[in-house]
Design an enzyme around this catalytic site. Sequence first.
Site, PDB file in Angstrom:
ATOM      1  N   LYS A 239       0.807  -1.221   0.000  1.00 50.20           N
ATOM      2  CA  LYS A 239       0.000   0.000   0.000  1.00 50.20           C
ATOM      3  C   LYS A 239       0.843   1.277   0.000  1.00 50.20           C
ATOM      4  O   LYS A 239       0.403   2.322  -0.494  1.00 50.20           O
ATOM      5  CB  LYS A 239      -0.947   0.004   1.194  1.00 50.20           C
ATOM      6  CG  LYS A 239      -1.996  -1.102   1.190  1.00 50.20           C
ATOM      7  CD  LYS A 239      -2.974  -0.953   0.029  1.00 50.20           C
ATOM      8  CE  LYS A 239      -4.118  -1.951   0.148  1.00 50.20           C
ATOM      9  NZ  LYS A 239      -5.089  -1.821  -0.975  1.00 50.20           N
TER      10      LYS A 239
ATOM     11  N   GLU B 237     -10.018   5.509   2.883  1.00 47.02           N
ATOM     12  CA  GLU B 237     -10.758   4.397   3.468  1.00 47.02           C
ATOM     13  C   GLU B 237      -9.764   3.281   3.735  1.00 47.02           C
ATOM     14  O   GLU B 237      -8.709   3.222   3.119  1.00 47.02           O
ATOM     15  CB  GLU B 237     -11.858   3.916   2.519  1.00 47.02           C
ATOM     16  CG  GLU B 237     -11.416   2.910   1.463  1.00 47.02           C
ATOM     17  CD  GLU B 237     -10.332   3.402   0.497  1.00 47.02           C
ATOM     18  OE1 GLU B 237      -9.505   2.573   0.072  1.00 47.02           O
ATOM     19  OE2 GLU B 237     -10.301   4.596   0.173  1.00 47.02           O
TER      20      GLU B 237
ATOM     21  N   SER C 288       1.815  -9.885  -0.426  1.00 46.89           N
ATOM     22  CA  SER C 288       1.451  -8.466  -0.452  1.00 46.89           C
ATOM     23  C   SER C 288       1.598  -7.753   0.887  1.00 46.89           C
ATOM     24  O   SER C 288       1.689  -6.525   0.925  1.00 46.89           O
ATOM     25  CB  SER C 288       0.016  -8.306  -0.955  1.00 46.89           C
ATOM     26  OG  SER C 288      -0.882  -9.052  -0.148  1.00 46.89           O
TER      27      SER C 288
END
Length: 402
Positions: free
Chosen positions: A91, A113, A380
């Site tokens: 991210k 969010e 991830s």
Amino acid sequence: MQISMKNRTGYFGDYGGQFIPEILKPALRELETAYTKLKKDQHFQQRFRNELRDYAGRPTPLYYAENLTHHYGRGKIYLKREDLNHTGAHKINNAIGQILIAQAMQKTRIIAETGAGQHGVATATVAARAGLECCIYMGAEDMQRQFPNVQRMRLLGARVRSVDSGTATLKDATNEALRDWLVNVGTTHYIIGSVVGPHPFPTIVRDFQKIIGEETYRQIFEKEQRLPDYIIACVGGGSNAIGIFTPFLKEPSVNLIGVEAAGKGLDSGKHAATLGRGSVGIFHGMKTYILQNKDGQIQLPYSLSAGLDYPGVGPEHSFLYDSKRVDYHSVTDAEALSAVRQLCRLEGIIPALESAHALAFLNYLMPQTAQNDIIVVNLSGRGDKDMSTYINHLCQPQGELS
């Protein structure tokens, strides 16, 4: 067919677009204009790459999982270690890129969010560094599941707003963030965390996340002198998957596999397998596959993994699903938890529960592979955020992991 080629502005094949209130259209035009200019700006691009290197810690390693490979007795399994990024997941790549856009647009406030909390932490991190006010919307259910990340966001100076409506998960957090943006669009930049939402967000997020695949492309050639046979990534909204898939889309020899959350089972009704069991509709400003009932109302998704508990998917994934360039499958909560235990015991790596869905698919894939096939799994994120879930589901009564 030109894979991932848009046939009109803002679309991937038939999917994407801008299905939004009129009041947001000027903000999206402003964002698209700014990004189109910055995308061609060599100084901006160099600054982005420098930030990824010096602040996020890129490139992340492509790690040969020798013990995991021996466990299956065939092929060669590599892990793309996005879990080693600053803040613990992929991210941060998108958060760094979008904070640079916000600064170029002279925005003074950031909203986002988050579901699993990793995007929220990444956004709070870059906002703190930029000295900008930051508000993160998070479902009340997810705040309980991912409380360590809630505390991280608060420590970083972000205001975390609990969302109690609906299922109190990622869908509802996104709804509230969009409402905030409607009211404060003049001063606020909305850092969407995945390849979802109205154009140009799916393109922007993909462009910032494709660094994962670009590195993987170079690294696998350095290690094996050829391309991999398979690349596997989990899919919720789909940013980590699009990130690693993009540079390989025009390589037909590379089989691309996305893994959704089957939750308690596809026939249980408690799942988040949007492509596997969804249909085309409009959701969060985009045309894409969504989970909906026969009346077009959103069907409540379910996954033990907060980051995959979303009833939609990025529009580019919908295009890739229809074009059959990417194969999409799903695994259950139980299978993902088993994959967590396996990677911990074999490789000494605690994966995020989202990433464990991709790992779990190895049980289906490996028996079909040739002896010398090369498989890359996108790891991830790391699993420290999921420790309470792992303790609850993997521990025996005496407190020892089963």
